[in-house]
Motif scaffolding. Sequence first.
Motif, PDB file in Angstrom:
ATOM      1  N   GLU A  92     -24.491 -25.679  36.561  1.00 28.22           N
ATOM      2  CA  GLU A  92     -23.310 -25.779  36.908  1.00 28.22           C
ATOM      3  C   GLU A  92     -22.379 -24.431  37.058  1.00 28.22           C
ATOM      4  OE1 GLU A  92     -21.724 -28.556  37.695  1.00 28.22           O
ATOM      5  OE2 GLU A  92     -23.290 -29.917  37.311  1.00 28.22           O
ATOM      6  N   LYS A  93     -21.322 -24.268  37.468  1.00 27.18           N
ATOM      7  CA  LYS A  93     -20.664 -23.097  37.519  1.00 27.18           C
ATOM      8  C   LYS A  93     -20.418 -22.685  36.110  1.00 27.18           C
ATOM      9  CE  LYS A  93     -19.122 -22.444  42.268  1.00 27.18           C
ATOM     10  NZ  LYS A  93     -17.979 -22.602  43.106  1.00 27.18           N
ATOM     11  N   GLY A  94     -20.359 -21.541  35.889  1.00 25.66           N
ATOM     12  CA  GLY A  94     -19.856 -21.129  34.468  1.00 25.66           C
ATOM     13  C   GLY A  94     -20.814 -21.391  33.165  1.00 25.66           C
ATOM     14  N   SER A  95     -21.958 -21.869  33.629  1.00 25.11           N
ATOM     15  CA  SER A  95     -23.153 -22.008  32.710  1.00 25.11           C
ATOM     16  C   SER A  95     -24.114 -20.994  32.175  1.00 25.11           C
ATOM     17  CB  SER A  95     -23.773 -23.321  33.262  1.00 25.11           C
ATOM     18  OG  SER A  95     -24.636 -22.939  34.268  1.00 25.11           O
ATOM     19  N   LEU A  96     -24.561 -20.887  31.236  1.00 25.90           N
ATOM     20  CA  LEU A  96     -25.745 -19.947  30.820  1.00 25.90           C
ATOM     21  C   LEU A  96     -27.041 -20.795  30.632  1.00 25.90           C
ATOM     22  CD1 LEU A  96     -27.001 -17.430  29.645  1.00 25.90           C
ATOM     23  CD2 LEU A  96     -25.927 -17.919  27.429  1.00 25.90           C
ATOM     24  N   ASN A  97     -27.851 -20.342  31.376  1.00 23.76           N
ATOM     25  CA  ASN A  97     -29.169 -21.490  31.550  1.00 23.76           C
ATOM     26  C   ASN A  97     -30.560 -20.303  31.135  1.00 23.76           C
ATOM     27  OD1 ASN A  97     -28.155 -23.802  32.847  1.00 23.76           O
ATOM     28  ND2 ASN A  97     -27.246 -22.200  34.201  1.00 23.76           N
ATOM     29  N   VAL A  98     -31.249 -20.765  30.424  1.00 25.73           N
ATOM     30  CA  VAL A  98     -32.331 -19.964  29.851  1.00 25.73           C
ATOM     31  C   VAL A  98     -33.479 -20.513  30.459  1.00 25.73           C
ATOM     32  CG1 VAL A  98     -33.591 -18.843  27.925  1.00 25.73           C
ATOM     33  CG2 VAL A  98     -31.119 -19.288  27.740  1.00 25.73           C
ATOM     34  N   LEU A  99     -34.486 -19.677  30.988  1.00 28.46           N
ATOM     35  CA  LEU A  99     -35.955 -19.911  31.273  1.00 28.46           C
ATOM     36  C   LEU A  99     -36.702 -19.563  30.340  1.00 28.46           C
ATOM     37  CD1 LEU A  99     -35.677 -19.240  35.204  1.00 28.46           C
ATOM     38  CD2 LEU A  99     -35.166 -21.537  34.029  1.00 28.46           C
TER      39      LEU A  99
END
Length: 359
Positions: A25-32
């Motif tokens: 989503e927009k504004g999200s922080l996503n860690v791989l």
Amino acid sequence: MLELRNVSKKVGNTFHINDVSLKLEKGSLNVLLGPTLSGKTSLMRLMAGLDKPTSGDILMDGVSVVKTPVQKRNIAMVYQQFINYPAFSVYENIASPLRVAGIDKVTIDKKVREAAELMKLTPYLDRGVLYLSGGQQQRTALARALVKDAELVLLDEPLANLDYKLREELRIELPRIFAETGAIFVYATTEPQEALLLGGDTATLHEGHITQFGQTIDVHNKPSDLVTAQTFSDPPMNVIPMQKQGAQFVFSQGNIDCPEDLSGLSDGSYSIGIRPHHLLLSEPKQPSVKVVAPVSTSEIAGSETFVHVAFDDIKLVILTHGVHRVDIGDQVPVYMDPAKFFIFDGENKLVSAPKTGAA
């Protein structure tokens, strides 16, 4: 929103990415999160448009971007190995994407100085990047990505080459920066602790597959399977094969009473997982299971000691605070608190996890 639908990337006969579906989503922080060669960089390159998927689709706000060249995508990417314009000053490096976008000089100056202040680069704005340290050059690359106002910002282990103090400061500061931009941030790391510090959502990767995706703390506390649990533990989670027989788990060193909430679990083969920092070398106050095992090696790392022990075909790693002197071959007691156990079934799927706060 960035959406990946059943995306695969095959090179020769090898899948670098295999049937990945994600919605960011927009504004999200996503860690791989995953070890080296698990597919993190390959996945980021697909998101950026640097590579095309062998199959599947990638959409931005509902529109496929697979055929959109990277130059026409509003993205920013920072690699572990910094990339700057060597003939430019720090100021001009940071300002470069704003100049390309035709932003006015006043706005450029404001944005550049704000980013430089955040990255502690203000004293070096007029200096050529070739005269900076490696850490300063990486901070310049980070600042350039932040000022771009990109829809998608991809950060591939961006803090790995920074000194410890600055790395810790930025790990704390970056989530706030991410939240303010409204962009989709994707941050790749091999370090479970870094994922926990950043928060947001985490996708765990293993051999090109995403094994789990959800809120970071939830993935950490309730990994869906043993592979995810191993990925989200550094050193990897210890695993002890056991047999459930009636009211007990049985293994080579003895029996463990089955917790009441698992009394209905069918008899059979299971694995008990326990994180290294939950194994103790001294007897705790709470009830615990004790095994005695010989030390195979020990490593002192600053204020922590890693003690490796082995019995039968089982190898355990104990992470203990402080400097502990043990010699190879020493017989040491190892204490395990059943309340800290993760229990996996014969197919390595999670059956039970410690209560929140104990994981």
